[in-house]
Scaffold this motif. Sequence first.
Motif, PDB file in Angstrom:
ATOM      1  N   ILE A  26       0.702  -1.139  -0.106  1.00  0.00           N
ATOM      2  CA  ILE A  26       0.091  -0.170  -0.126  1.00  0.00           C
ATOM      3  C   ILE A  26       0.876   1.054  -0.244  1.00  0.00           C
ATOM      4  O   ILE A  26       2.116   1.085   0.289  1.00  0.00           O
ATOM      5  CB  ILE A  26      -0.950   0.019   1.068  1.00  0.00           C
ATOM      6  N   LYS A  27       0.277   2.374  -0.220  1.00  0.00           N
ATOM      7  CA  LYS A  27       0.764   3.573  -0.250  1.00  0.00           C
ATOM      8  C   LYS A  27       1.569   3.790   0.980  1.00  0.00           C
ATOM      9  O   LYS A  27       1.287   3.795   1.970  1.00  0.00           O
ATOM     10  CB  LYS A  27      -0.219   4.711  -0.523  1.00  0.00           C
ATOM     11  N   GLY A  28       2.957   4.240   0.841  1.00  0.00           N
ATOM     12  CA  GLY A  28       3.963   4.473   1.741  1.00  0.00           C
ATOM     13  C   GLY A  28       4.742   3.525   1.969  1.00  0.00           C
ATOM     14  O   GLY A  28       5.894   3.511   2.845  1.00  0.00           O
ATOM     15  N   ASP A  29       4.585   2.320   1.891  1.00  0.00           N
ATOM     16  CA  ASP A  29       5.196   1.100   2.089  1.00  0.00           C
ATOM     17  C   ASP A  29       6.595   1.244   1.305  1.00  0.00           C
ATOM     18  O   ASP A  29       6.813   1.743   0.356  1.00  0.00           O
ATOM     19  CB  ASP A  29       4.815  -0.190   1.416  1.00  0.00           C
ATOM     20  N   VAL A  30       7.574   0.814   2.203  1.00  0.00           N
ATOM     21  CA  VAL A  30       9.024   1.155   1.710  1.00  0.00           C
ATOM     22  C   VAL A  30       9.690  -0.230   1.587  1.00  0.00           C
ATOM     23  O   VAL A  30       9.540  -1.221   2.383  1.00  0.00           O
ATOM     24  CB  VAL A  30       9.980   1.817   2.359  1.00  0.00           C
ATOM     25  N   PHE A  31      10.539  -0.581   0.409  1.00  0.00           N
ATOM     26  CA  PHE A  31      11.262  -1.848   0.273  1.00  0.00           C
ATOM     27  C   PHE A  31      12.400  -1.760  -0.427  1.00  0.00           C
ATOM     28  O   PHE A  31      12.987  -0.802  -0.891  1.00  0.00           O
ATOM     29  CB  PHE A  31      10.289  -2.805  -0.736  1.00  0.00           C
ATOM     30  N   ASP A  32      13.311  -2.773  -0.341  1.00  0.00           N
ATOM     31  CA  ASP A  32      14.456  -2.631  -1.106  1.00  0.00           C
ATOM     32  C   ASP A  32      14.152  -3.226  -2.599  1.00  0.00           C
ATOM     33  O   ASP A  32      13.219  -3.741  -3.081  1.00  0.00           O
ATOM     34  CB  ASP A  32      15.414  -4.079  -0.747  1.00  0.00           C
ATOM     35  N   ILE A  33      14.916  -2.619  -3.525  1.00  0.00           N
ATOM     36  CA  ILE A  33      14.637  -2.970  -5.188  1.00  0.00           C
ATOM     37  C   ILE A  33      16.027  -3.480  -5.565  1.00  0.00           C
ATOM     38  O   ILE A  33      17.038  -3.454  -4.956  1.00  0.00           O
ATOM     39  CB  ILE A  33      14.248  -1.600  -5.917  1.00  0.00           C
ATOM     40  N   LYS A  92      13.273  -4.597 -14.984  1.00  0.00           N
ATOM     41  CA  LYS A  92      12.956  -5.576 -16.265  1.00  0.00           C
ATOM     42  C   LYS A  92      11.897  -5.155 -16.754  1.00  0.00           C
ATOM     43  O   LYS A  92      10.754  -5.623 -16.119  1.00  0.00           O
ATOM     44  CB  LYS A  92      13.108  -6.952 -15.842  1.00  0.00           C
ATOM     45  N   ASN A  93      11.551  -4.997 -18.049  1.00  0.00           N
ATOM     46  CA  ASN A  93      10.229  -4.745 -18.837  1.00  0.00           C
ATOM     47  C   ASN A  93       9.254  -3.856 -18.114  1.00  0.00           C
ATOM     48  O   ASN A  93       8.124  -4.315 -18.176  1.00  0.00           O
ATOM     49  CB  ASN A  93       9.758  -5.940 -19.037  1.00  0.00           C
ATOM     50  N   GLY A  94       9.829  -2.853 -17.525  1.00  0.00           N
ATOM     51  CA  GLY A  94       9.012  -1.855 -16.921  1.00  0.00           C
ATOM     52  C   GLY A  94       8.420  -2.162 -15.522  1.00  0.00           C
ATOM     53  O   GLY A  94       7.452  -1.706 -14.743  1.00  0.00           O
ATOM     54  N   PHE A  95       9.212  -3.177 -14.809  1.00  0.00           N
ATOM     55  CA  PHE A  95       8.874  -3.626 -13.336  1.00  0.00           C
ATOM     56  C   PHE A  95      10.172  -3.559 -12.459  1.00  0.00           C
ATOM     57  O   PHE A  95      11.295  -3.672 -13.062  1.00  0.00           O
ATOM     58  CB  PHE A  95       8.567  -5.016 -13.462  1.00  0.00           C
ATOM     59  N   TYR A  96      10.171  -3.261 -11.183  1.00  0.00           N
ATOM     60  CA  TYR A  96      11.349  -3.486 -10.451  1.00  0.00           C
ATOM     61  C   TYR A  96      10.985  -4.843  -9.553  1.00  0.00           C
ATOM     62  O   TYR A  96       9.876  -5.182  -9.160  1.00  0.00           O
ATOM     63  CB  TYR A  96      11.518  -2.223  -9.475  1.00  0.00           C
ATOM     64  N   TYR A  97      12.011  -5.629  -9.523  1.00  0.00           N
ATOM     65  CA  TYR A  97      12.119  -6.683  -8.594  1.00  0.00           C
ATOM     66  C   TYR A  97      12.186  -6.185  -7.214  1.00  0.00           C
ATOM     67  O   TYR A  97      12.935  -5.411  -6.993  1.00  0.00           O
ATOM     68  CB  TYR A  97      13.170  -7.742  -8.797  1.00  0.00           C
ATOM     69  N   ILE A  98      11.239  -6.365  -6.513  1.00  0.00           N
ATOM     70  CA  ILE A  98      11.274  -5.872  -4.885  1.00  0.00           C
ATOM     71  C   ILE A  98      11.504  -6.792  -3.750  1.00  0.00           C
ATOM     72  O   ILE A  98      11.121  -8.065  -4.139  1.00  0.00           O
ATOM     73  CB  ILE A  98      10.085  -4.955  -4.619  1.00  0.00           C
ATOM     74  N   TYR A  99      11.995  -6.710  -2.575  1.00  0.00           N
ATOM     75  CA  TYR A  99      11.936  -7.167  -1.539  1.00  0.00           C
ATOM     76  C   TYR A  99      11.444  -6.683  -0.257  1.00  0.00           C
ATOM     77  O   TYR A  99      11.971  -5.437   0.016  1.00  0.00           O
ATOM     78  CB  TYR A  99      13.557  -7.426  -1.079  1.00  0.00           C
ATOM     79  N   TYR A 100      10.334  -7.119   0.353  1.00  0.00           N
ATOM     80  CA  TYR A 100       9.867  -6.335   1.237  1.00  0.00           C
ATOM     81  C   TYR A 100       9.643  -7.286   2.600  1.00  0.00           C
ATOM     82  O   TYR A 100       9.170  -8.346   2.305  1.00  0.00           O
ATOM     83  CB  TYR A 100       8.261  -6.022   0.990  1.00  0.00           C
ATOM     84  N   HIS A 101       9.959  -6.600   3.878  1.00  0.00           N
ATOM     85  CA  HIS A 101       9.679  -7.175   4.858  1.00  0.00           C
ATOM     86  C   HIS A 101       8.943  -6.457   5.913  1.00  0.00           C
ATOM     87  O   HIS A 101       9.451  -5.382   6.580  1.00  0.00           O
ATOM     88  CB  HIS A 101      10.987  -7.681   5.949  1.00  0.00           C
ATOM     89  N   GLY A 102       7.632  -6.820   6.018  1.00  0.00           N
ATOM     90  CA  GLY A 102       6.576  -5.986   6.835  1.00  0.00           C
ATOM     91  C   GLY A 102       7.138  -6.110   8.347  1.00  0.00           C
ATOM     92  O   GLY A 102       7.175  -7.283   8.440  1.00  0.00           O
ATOM     93  N   LYS A 162       7.390 -13.240   7.229  1.00  0.00           N
ATOM     94  CA  LYS A 162       7.808 -13.935   5.759  1.00  0.00           C
ATOM     95  C   LYS A 162       8.150 -12.731   4.982  1.00  0.00           C
ATOM     96  O   LYS A 162       7.328 -11.691   5.029  1.00  0.00           O
ATOM     97  CB  LYS A 162       7.139 -14.992   5.074  1.00  0.00           C
ATOM     98  N   ASN A 163       9.349 -12.668   3.981  1.00  0.00           N
ATOM     99  CA  ASN A 163       9.499 -11.520   3.248  1.00  0.00           C
ATOM    100  C   ASN A 163       8.660 -11.784   1.925  1.00  0.00           C
ATOM    101  O   ASN A 163       8.041 -12.872   1.557  1.00  0.00           O
ATOM    102  CB  ASN A 163      10.820 -11.756   2.888  1.00  0.00           C
ATOM    103  N   ILE A 164       8.522 -10.625   1.359  1.00  0.00           N
ATOM    104  CA  ILE A 164       7.448 -10.799   0.112  1.00  0.00           C
ATOM    105  C   ILE A 164       8.472 -10.488  -0.966  1.00  0.00           C
ATOM    106  O   ILE A 164       9.192  -9.473  -0.918  1.00  0.00           O
ATOM    107  CB  ILE A 164       6.398  -9.757   0.221  1.00  0.00           C
TER     108      ILE A 164
END
Length: 93
Positions: free
Chosen positions: A40-47, A51-61, A66-68
């Motif tokens: 959701i808006k404001g969530d911060v994550f590692d990038i 690739k193809n208009g997307f970023y691969y992300i790593y999120y740990h809330g 578990k990580n997303i």
Amino acid sequence: ISTVKRQDTDISANSGEIITEKSYIYKESDYSTKTKMYLIKGDVFDIGEEKNGFYYIYYHGENYDKNIEGYIPTSEIKILYLDKYGNKTYIEE
């Protein structure tokens, strides 16, 4: 919070922040691979890679055991640098 232009700094962006109300996670850098997971808006994550208009992300809330990991469209992300104190510096192209 500060903002810098990418060409004016040697800061390498290491994080992203969601700028839309809800941003779905995709298994691949392809809109046909949408999952039920979202940030959701404001969530911060590692990038990771872009690739193809997307970023691969790593999120740990804070409330998750578990990580997303997955892809989010670049248009739904604001790139930033987080220092060790959590201060944000937004990166503009």
